[in-house]
Design a protein around this motif. Structure first.
Motif: not given
Length: 368
Positions: A160-186
């Protein structure tokens, strides 16, 4: 000399009452601890156990934290009844979150009605797949499932740490280790207005009823119960040990995976490095507080959830350290184990004919 002697017939009433005895002993010890820290024990009791439930929002938070504890505890309890010791629900929760959360990221901001059902399904399958690893190793190579499930927790967390620091990291997340926020349907719908409680608690309660029916009224549940109470009798009756191991681990993996996706699709709303404060490990205590019975696990999950809320309230209201939550959880487990010990055994003073105490035998010395 005092020795432990097994009771001929342990009290069934005390076995049921022991969680309440343990909880009372925990509260008494907490009073003494707060006094030693220079805190008013009455105020501390109010802040820890009453204040978190004094509002609709607080009750909603109680149910919110109960959801993953109940889901993980149900699966673990069914496995423990069959002597299958899954200690890695935390890792299965994490993999369920990864599987379901990854699907949510694939859907993006779509308004598909299939998004949430498929996310829940993928969460369940992710937890089951992670639990299948120790099941295969145990049935094929006779490895110890306690060690394997525990070590897999850290692998899942690192993944999980590798994913949120790497391929799934939100490029607009100010370098926080997190993904994009989920949509309303998700994102799971709110169940109680004005709180963060989602439909996950409904799924958990329904699964508690399903687990009760499974353990009490199905042949598979009976096989698992016999395997736990009398392994030799289960083998003589032809019950497959390997089948029980697979069923126990897959069920516990499925419920833990569902807990993971309920967390990331519920209050968190995205994948991030920390998605659980240790719900998978705390669920082990929940299962034992509930006496490995699905209905008992419901009450155990509520109590453990209150300890989490009380710890947070004590940090904010009394400037106590965050370790206070783990301290109360540890006290509860300690007193529960002590109560179980004295339900099964009793202390007996042993003397010989001349009135002196016998010297410990070599076997006793080795045990000591």
């Amino acid at each position: 000399m005092l020795r432990l002697e097994r009771r001929a017939s342990p009290s069934a009433v005390m076995r049921i009452a022991s969680p309440m005895v343990a909880a009372l002993a925990m509260i008494v010890t907490g009073f003494l601890l707060f006094t030693a820290l220079g805190k008013d024990p009455i105020e501390a009791f109010y802040v820890f156990f009453v204040k978190p439930l004094s509002s609709t929002y607080g009750i909603g938070e109680l149910l919110l934290k109960t959801t993953p504890l109940l889901l993980c505890g149900l699966g673990l309890a069914l496995g423990f009844r069959a002597n299958v010791w899954n200690i890695g629900a935390e890792g299965q929760l994490t993999m369920g979150a990864i599987a379901g959360g990854g699907l949510a990221l694939w859907f993006g901001d779509s308004e598909s009605a299939w998004a949430m059902p498929l996310m829940l399904l993928f969460g369940v399958l992710g937890g089951m797949a992670w639990a299948a690893i120790p099941a295969f190793l145990r049935t094929r190579f006779n490895t110890n499932e306690i060690l394997v499930t525990l070590m897999l927790v850290y692998i899942a967390q690192l993944a999980l740490s590798w994913l949120v620091h790497g391929p799934w990291r939100d490029p607009e997340g100010h370098n926080f280790p997190q993904s994009h926020g989920f949509g309303d349907a998700e994102t799971m719908e709110i169940l109680i207005e004005g709180t963060r409680t989602t439909w996950g608690i409904v799924y958990a309660v329904v699964l508690a009823l399903a687990a009760w029916i499974f353990s009490q009224n199905t042949y598979a549940g009976f096989r698992m119960l016999v395997a736990g109470l009398a392994p030799a009798a289960a083998a003589y009756a032809g019950f497959s040990e390997k089948r029980n191991i697979w069923i126990a681990l897959l069920i516990s993996g499925a419920t833990a995976g569902l807990a993971g996706i309920c967390e990331v699709a519920g209050p968190i709303g995205r994948l991030q490095q920390e998605i659980s404060p240790g719900y998978g490990f705390a669920a082990i205590i929940v299962a034992w507080i509930g006496r490995l019975h699905p209905i008992g696990v419901v009450f155990g999950a509520l109590l453990m959830s209150l300890l989490y809320l009380g710890g947070e309230s004590a940090q904010m209201g009394m400037s106590l350290p965050s370790a206070i939550t783990g301290l109360f959880q540890g006290l509860l487990l300690f007193y529960l184990l002590a109560a179980d010990l004295f339900i099964t055994f009793r202390l007996k003073r042993v003397v010989v004919a001349d009135g002196t105490e016998p010297k410990p035998t070599a076997a006793v010395k080795r045990a000591a």
